[in-house]
Design a protein around this motif. Sequence first.
Motif, PDB file in Angstrom:
ATOM      1  N   ASP A  41      39.408 -27.679  -3.686  1.00 44.20           N
ATOM      2  CA  ASP A  41      39.703 -27.362  -2.292  1.00 44.20           C
ATOM      3  C   ASP A  41      41.208 -27.354  -2.039  1.00 44.20           C
ATOM      4  OD1 ASP A  41      38.545 -27.055   0.543  1.00 44.20           O
ATOM      5  OD2 ASP A  41      39.963 -28.717   0.771  1.00 44.20           O
ATOM      6  N   LEU A  42      41.912 -28.343  -2.551  1.00 43.91           N
ATOM      7  CA  LEU A  42      43.365 -28.401  -2.387  1.00 43.91           C
ATOM      8  C   LEU A  42      44.032 -27.178  -2.999  1.00 43.91           C
ATOM      9  CD1 LEU A  42      45.941 -29.863  -1.527  1.00 43.91           C
ATOM     10  CD2 LEU A  42      45.861 -31.089  -3.717  1.00 43.91           C
ATOM     11  N   SER A  43      43.576 -26.786  -4.170  1.00 43.35           N
ATOM     12  CA  SER A  43      44.129 -25.608  -4.840  1.00 43.35           C
ATOM     13  C   SER A  43      43.949 -24.348  -3.996  1.00 43.35           C
ATOM     14  CB  SER A  43      43.463 -25.426  -6.197  1.00 43.35           C
ATOM     15  OG  SER A  43      43.899 -24.249  -6.811  1.00 43.35           O
ATOM     16  N   LEU A  46      46.551 -24.427  -1.246  1.00 38.84           N
ATOM     17  CA  LEU A  46      47.911 -24.210  -1.730  1.00 38.84           C
ATOM     18  C   LEU A  46      48.167 -22.786  -2.208  1.00 38.84           C
ATOM     19  CD1 LEU A  46      48.503 -27.576  -3.603  1.00 38.84           C
ATOM     20  CD2 LEU A  46      49.311 -26.904  -1.339  1.00 38.84           C
ATOM     21  N   THR A  47      47.134 -22.102  -2.685  1.00 33.25           N
ATOM     22  CA  THR A  47      47.312 -20.725  -3.155  1.00 33.25           C
ATOM     23  C   THR A  47      47.102 -19.697  -2.051  1.00 33.25           C
ATOM     24  OG1 THR A  47      45.005 -20.578  -3.880  1.00 33.25           O
ATOM     25  CG2 THR A  47      46.638 -21.273  -5.525  1.00 33.25           C
ATOM     26  N   GLY A  48      46.717 -20.143  -0.856  1.00 36.63           N
ATOM     27  CA  GLY A  48      46.539 -19.226   0.265  1.00 36.63           C
ATOM     28  C   GLY A  48      45.179 -18.566   0.312  1.00 36.63           C
ATOM     29  N   SER A  49      44.207 -19.087  -0.437  1.00 33.23           N
ATOM     30  CA  SER A  49      42.860 -18.518  -0.400  1.00 33.23           C
ATOM     31  C   SER A  49      42.204 -18.720   0.958  1.00 33.23           C
ATOM     32  CB  SER A  49      41.981 -19.135  -1.481  1.00 33.23           C
ATOM     33  OG  SER A  49      42.467 -18.790  -2.749  1.00 33.23           O
ATOM     34  N   TYR A  50      42.538 -19.841   1.601  1.00 36.53           N
ATOM     35  CA  TYR A  50      42.037 -20.096   2.946  1.00 36.53           C
ATOM     36  C   TYR A  50      43.075 -19.566   3.926  1.00 36.53           C
ATOM     37  CZ  TYR A  50      38.718 -23.536   1.021  1.00 36.53           C
ATOM     38  OH  TYR A  50      37.719 -24.161   0.331  1.00 36.53           O
ATOM     39  N   ALA A  51      42.628 -18.836   4.916  1.00 33.67           N
ATOM     40  CA  ALA A  51      43.548 -18.314   5.915  1.00 33.67           C
ATOM     41  C   ALA A  51      42.847 -18.250   7.263  1.00 33.67           C
ATOM     42  CB  ALA A  51      44.037 -16.930   5.522  1.00 33.67           C
ATOM     43  N   ILE A  52      43.599 -18.456   8.297  1.00 30.36           N
ATOM     44  CA  ILE A  52      43.075 -18.342   9.653  1.00 30.36           C
ATOM     45  C   ILE A  52      43.351 -16.916  10.123  1.00 30.36           C
ATOM     46  CG2 ILE A  52      43.280 -19.161  12.023  1.00 30.36           C
ATOM     47  CD1 ILE A  52      44.245 -21.836  10.813  1.00 30.36           C
TER      48      ILE A  52
END
Length: 66
Positions: A41-43, A46-52
């Motif tokens: 999840d942290l990765s 940090l890599t921008g896979s999650y975005a709003i």
Amino acid sequence: MGNDSDTRVEPLRKPRKCPECGRPSTRENYPFCSDRCRQIDLSRWLTGSYAIPVAEDESKPGGEEQ
């Protein structure tokens, strides 16, 4: 003190499903089930896979109201 086998320790939080794999969470890695799922999840953060998602209104130039 006394006999520790009679003492029950209530968890601070109720176990939830791990957001990565669905297994029950652990106290040490809450809300995840393991350090592996926590690191995954942290990765992603940090890599921008999650975005709003952001919806911009194209009718207002510069995004400011006039």
